[in-house]
Design a protein around this motif. Structure first.
Motif, PDB file in Angstrom:
ATOM      1  N   THR A 209      29.311  42.477  42.797  1.00 15.13           N
ATOM      2  CA  THR A 209      29.377  43.099  41.471  1.00 15.13           C
ATOM      3  C   THR A 209      30.709  43.790  41.244  1.00 15.13           C
ATOM      4  O   THR A 209      31.269  43.731  40.142  1.00 15.13           O
ATOM      5  CB  THR A 209      28.213  44.083  41.272  1.00 15.13           C
ATOM      6  OG1 THR A 209      26.981  43.355  41.289  1.00 15.13           O
ATOM      7  CG2 THR A 209      28.323  44.819  39.949  1.00 15.13           C
ATOM      8  N   THR A 210      31.243  44.446  42.256  1.00 15.26           N
ATOM      9  CA  THR A 210      32.548  45.082  42.090  1.00 15.26           C
ATOM     10  C   THR A 210      33.619  44.040  41.792  1.00 15.26           C
ATOM     11  O   THR A 210      34.479  44.237  40.931  1.00 15.26           O
ATOM     12  CB  THR A 210      32.914  45.888  43.343  1.00 15.26           C
ATOM     13  OG1 THR A 210      32.853  45.039  44.498  1.00 15.26           O
ATOM     14  CG2 THR A 210      31.957  47.040  43.552  1.00 15.26           C
ATOM     15  N   PHE A 211      33.545  42.908  42.504  1.00 16.34           N
ATOM     16  CA  PHE A 211      34.483  41.807  42.252  1.00 16.34           C
ATOM     17  C   PHE A 211      34.281  41.240  40.852  1.00 16.34           C
ATOM     18  O   PHE A 211      35.238  40.939  40.136  1.00 16.34           O
ATOM     19  CB  PHE A 211      34.275  40.723  43.308  1.00 16.34           C
ATOM     20  CG  PHE A 211      35.142  39.508  43.133  1.00 16.34           C
ATOM     21  CD1 PHE A 211      36.409  39.453  43.679  1.00 16.34           C
ATOM     22  CD2 PHE A 211      34.677  38.407  42.431  1.00 16.34           C
ATOM     23  CE1 PHE A 211      37.217  38.327  43.517  1.00 16.34           C
ATOM     24  CE2 PHE A 211      35.467  37.275  42.262  1.00 16.34           C
ATOM     25  CZ  PHE A 211      36.742  37.236  42.811  1.00 16.34           C
ATOM     26  N   LEU A 212      33.023  41.100  40.446  1.00 14.98           N
ATOM     27  CA  LEU A 212      32.701  40.545  39.128  1.00 14.98           C
ATOM     28  C   LEU A 212      33.283  41.406  38.011  1.00 14.98           C
ATOM     29  O   LEU A 212      33.899  40.889  37.062  1.00 14.98           O
ATOM     30  CB  LEU A 212      31.182  40.436  38.979  1.00 14.98           C
ATOM     31  CG  LEU A 212      30.655  40.051  37.596  1.00 14.98           C
ATOM     32  CD1 LEU A 212      31.089  38.643  37.226  1.00 14.98           C
ATOM     33  CD2 LEU A 212      29.130  40.183  37.548  1.00 14.98           C
ATOM     34  N   ILE A 213      33.089  42.715  38.100  1.00 16.70           N
ATOM     35  CA  ILE A 213      33.583  43.599  37.041  1.00 16.70           C
ATOM     36  C   ILE A 213      35.106  43.582  36.989  1.00 16.70           C
ATOM     37  O   ILE A 213      35.706  43.528  35.908  1.00 16.70           O
ATOM     38  CB  ILE A 213      33.032  45.024  37.235  1.00 16.70           C
ATOM     39  CG1 ILE A 213      31.507  45.028  37.019  1.00 16.70           C
ATOM     40  CG2 ILE A 213      33.710  46.007  36.275  1.00 16.70           C
ATOM     41  CD1 ILE A 213      30.842  46.343  37.304  1.00 16.70           C
ATOM     42  N   ASP A 214      35.763  43.608  38.150  1.00 15.46           N
ATOM     43  CA  ASP A 214      37.223  43.487  38.160  1.00 15.46           C
ATOM     44  C   ASP A 214      37.666  42.159  37.553  1.00 15.46           C
ATOM     45  O   ASP A 214      38.664  42.087  36.830  1.00 15.46           O
ATOM     46  CB  ASP A 214      37.761  43.597  39.587  1.00 15.46           C
ATOM     47  CG  ASP A 214      37.729  45.014  40.118  1.00 15.46           C
ATOM     48  OD1 ASP A 214      37.507  45.943  39.321  1.00 15.46           O
ATOM     49  OD2 ASP A 214      37.923  45.198  41.334  1.00 15.46           O
ATOM     50  N   SER A 215      36.905  41.093  37.837  1.00 16.92           N
ATOM     51  CA  SER A 215      37.235  39.771  37.293  1.00 16.92           C
ATOM     52  C   SER A 215      37.172  39.786  35.774  1.00 16.92           C
ATOM     53  O   SER A 215      38.070  39.277  35.088  1.00 16.92           O
ATOM     54  CB  SER A 215      36.276  38.713  37.844  1.00 16.92           C
ATOM     55  OG  SER A 215      36.343  38.637  39.253  1.00 16.92           O
ATOM     56  N   LEU A 216      36.101  40.366  35.234  1.00 16.87           N
ATOM     57  CA  LEU A 216      35.908  40.398  33.790  1.00 16.87           C
ATOM     58  C   LEU A 216      36.859  41.379  33.094  1.00 16.87           C
ATOM     59  O   LEU A 216      37.096  41.271  31.890  1.00 16.87           O
ATOM     60  CB  LEU A 216      34.460  40.750  33.460  1.00 16.87           C
ATOM     61  CG  LEU A 216      33.419  39.730  33.938  1.00 16.87           C
ATOM     62  CD1 LEU A 216      32.008  40.241  33.668  1.00 16.87           C
ATOM     63  CD2 LEU A 216      33.631  38.378  33.279  1.00 16.87           C
ATOM     64  N   ASN A 217      37.378  42.316  33.863  1.00 14.30           N
ATOM     65  CA  ASN A 217      38.362  43.246  33.302  1.00 14.30           C
ATOM     66  C   ASN A 217      39.771  42.667  33.279  1.00 14.30           C
ATOM     67  O   ASN A 217      40.697  43.318  32.784  1.00 14.30           O
ATOM     68  CB  ASN A 217      38.368  44.554  34.091  1.00 14.30           C
ATOM     69  CG  ASN A 217      37.215  45.464  33.706  1.00 14.30           C
ATOM     70  OD1 ASN A 217      36.678  45.355  32.608  1.00 14.30           O
ATOM     71  ND2 ASN A 217      36.833  46.354  34.598  1.00 14.30           N
ATOM     72  N   GLY A 218      39.936  41.452  33.822  1.00 10.71           N
ATOM     73  CA  GLY A 218      41.256  40.829  33.745  1.00 10.71           C
ATOM     74  C   GLY A 218      41.657  39.988  34.927  1.00 10.71           C
ATOM     75  O   GLY A 218      42.501  39.098  34.787  1.00 10.71           O
ATOM     76  N   ASP A 219      41.089  40.232  36.106  1.00  8.34           N
ATOM     77  CA  ASP A 219      41.519  39.490  37.285  1.00  8.34           C
ATOM     78  C   ASP A 219      41.274  37.984  37.154  1.00  8.34           C
ATOM     79  O   ASP A 219      41.992  37.182  37.750  1.00  8.34           O
ATOM     80  CB  ASP A 219      40.801  40.005  38.543  1.00  8.34           C
ATOM     81  CG  ASP A 219      41.426  41.281  39.083  1.00  8.34           C
ATOM     82  OD1 ASP A 219      42.397  41.769  38.473  1.00  8.34           O
ATOM     83  OD2 ASP A 219      40.937  41.794  40.110  1.00  8.34           O
ATOM     84  N   ALA A 220      40.255  37.584  36.399  1.00 10.52           N
ATOM     85  CA  ALA A 220      39.944  36.160  36.264  1.00 10.52           C
ATOM     86  C   ALA A 220      40.842  35.458  35.245  1.00 10.52           C
ATOM     87  O   ALA A 220      40.756  34.235  35.092  1.00 10.52           O
ATOM     88  CB  ALA A 220      38.477  35.969  35.874  1.00 10.52           C
ATOM     89  N   ASP A 221      41.705  36.195  34.580  1.00  5.47           N
ATOM     90  CA  ASP A 221      42.630  35.594  33.614  1.00  5.47           C
ATOM     91  C   ASP A 221      43.849  35.071  34.365  1.00  5.47           C
ATOM     92  O   ASP A 221      44.958  35.579  34.232  1.00  5.47           O
ATOM     93  CB  ASP A 221      43.034  36.637  32.566  1.00  5.47           C
ATOM     94  CG  ASP A 221      43.992  36.068  31.524  1.00  5.47           C
ATOM     95  OD1 ASP A 221      43.985  34.838  31.319  1.00  5.47           O
ATOM     96  OD2 ASP A 221      44.763  36.857  30.937  1.00  5.47           O
TER      97      ASP A 221
END
Length: 348
Positions: A209-221
Motif C-alpha cells: 500500500t505504501t508503494f501503491l500510494i507513492d505510485s499514484l502520487n507520481g512515481d508511476a508516471d
C-alpha cells in the motif's frame, strides 16, 4: 462519478496485524484528496478493539446502496474496492478476504472473485479498480462467502473495464514493514529530499500500500506525461515493486492485471516532477564498490559500509552492474533501471 469501498482489519482474534487499518485510512485519504471520490461516496470500514464490525453484512449493505445510486447516474461511474488484512489464495483468480472473526470462524471470509463479479454485473459502473493488500497462501479448506442476493446475474448493459492489483503472487505471503523516516537514512542529501513520501513514514505499514500510494502520487508516471493509466501502474508495479520490497529485506512480488480494456483507465493526473534521484542502493558490506552502466562504463566508485545508502540522480535506463572490488568471491549483481523518472531500489 467515483465511489469507493475501503476495508482495513487489524483486530483479528488470532494473528492480529499492525498496519492494515493505517493502510486503509491512508488509501481512503488519497481517494478523497487526489482520487476524485467525494466523502459521501466513500465507505470506510476499519476494525477496532471494542466491537466486531467488519463482519460481512454491513459491507454488502454499503455496496448495494452504492450500486443503486450509481445505476441511476448516466455519467461515467468508477468503483474503487480496497482491502487490507489477512487473505487466503483459494485459486489463482480468487482470494478469500478474511473478516473480523477469522480464524475462530474458519470461513469468515468473502470471495474476492465473487465480489468482483458482483461489481461488473451490477449495471452501475464503467470502471472497477480493485486493490488487495493481503497474503495469498493457498488453503483448500477456505472458500470465501459470496455476496447476498443475485450477485451473479448481469443488470443492464454496462461492461466495465477492470484493474485488479494484488500485493503478492498467488500462493505467496504479503508483508508489513517498518518504514524509516527519510531524515534517518544515511543519504548525504536526506535533508534536502523534500517532504517525506507515504513510504518514508516511521509507521508499520503494508509494503504494497505504501508503494501503491507513492505510485499514484507520481512515481508511476514513468514517461512524464502527468497521467497515470492502469497500464502505467501495471508496468510500474511489475518493474519496481520487487526491488521496493527488497529494500526492507522482504521477498514479495506484486501482480496487476486488467480485463475488458482496463489498460486504458486513466486513474489520475499528477504534476510532472522529476525525482531528485532515481536509484537507491543499500549496501550490506564493508568494501569498495564500482557501479557500471549500460555500456559497462564506471558510473560510480567508492568505499562503503554496512547500512550505507547511495542515492543516484538520473541513472540511465538499462542494465547496470555492481561489483565488489575487494572480495573477488562475491559475484557481481546485475539489475535493470527501467526509467530515469521513477525510483528503483537495490541491495548489495
Amino acid at each position: 462519478m467515483n465511489y469507493a469501498i475501503v476495508i482495513g482489519i487489524d483486530h483479528y482474534e488470532k494473528k492480529p496485524l499492525s498496519g492494515a487499518v493505517a493502510d486503509a485510512k491512508a488509501f481512503a485519504d488519497w481517494l478523497e484528496t487526489k482520487g476524485g471520490v467525494q466523502k459521501d461516496n466513500l465507505k470506510l470500514f476499519v476494525s477496532n478493539s471494542e466491537d466486531m464490525l467488519v463482519s460481512g453484512p454491513e459491507i454488502d449493505i454499503a455496496i448495494d446502496k452504492i450500486n443503486r445510486v450509481a445505476r441511476n447516474n448516466n455519467e461515467t461511474n468508477r468503483l474503487y474496492f480496497y482491502f487490507s488484512g489477512h487473505g487466503i489464495g483459494v485459486t489463482f483468480d480468487n482470494t478469500a478476504l478474511c473478516l473480523r472473526l477469522w480464524p475462530a470462524l474458519i470461513n469468515h471470509c468473502i470471495s474476492g472473485l465473487d465480489y468482483r463479479t458482483w461489481f461488473t454485473n451490477a449495471g452501475a459502473f464503467d470502471e472497477v479498480l480493485i486493490f488487495f493488500d493481503c497474503c495469498r497462501e493457498h488453503d483448500t479448506l477456505i472458500k470465501g462467502n459470496s455476496p447476498a442476493g443475485s450477485w451473479n446475474l448481469p443488470i443492464g448493459n454496462r461492461n466495465p473495464r477492470v484493474l485488479i492489483c494484488n500485493s503478492t503472487a498467488y500462493g505467496k505471503l504479503s508483508y508489513e514493514v517498518i518504514l524509516d523516516p527519510v531524515t534517518e537514512n544515511n543519504s548525504p542529501d536526506a535533508e534536502t529530499a523534500g517532504l517525506p513520501k507515504e513510504s518514508e513514514s516511521d509507521k508499520k505499514r503494508g509494503a504494497f500500500t505504501t508503494f501503491l500510494i507513492d505510485s499514484l502520487n507520481g512515481d508511476a508516471d514513468s514517461d512524464g506525461t502527468g497521467q497515470i493509466t492502469a497500464l502505467a501502474l501495471k508496468d510500474h508495479i511489475r518493474n519496481n515493486f520487487k526491488s521496493h520490497a527488497e529494500k526492507f529485506k522482504k521477498t514479495q512480488d506484486a501482480a496487476a492485471d486488467t480485463l475488458n480494456g482496463g489498460d486504458q483507465i486513466l486513474i489520475c493526473t499528477v504534476p510532472v516532477i522529476l525525482p531528485e534521484f532515481n536509484c537507491e542502493i543499500t549496501f550490506e558490506r564493508n568494501s569498495n564498490i564500482t557501479l557500471y552502466g549500460p555500456d559497462f562504463e564506471s558510473v560510480w566508485q567508492g568505499d562503503v559500509v554496512v547500512g550505507q545508502v547511495l542515492k543516484l540522480p538520473q541513472l540511465a535506463k538499462g542494465f547496470h552492474q555492481l561489483k565488489d572490488n575487494l572480495d573477488t568471491t562475491v559475484p557481481p549483481k546485475t539489475f535493470i533501471n527501467y526509467s530515469p523518472k521513477t525510483i528503483s531500489y537495490e541491495r548489495f
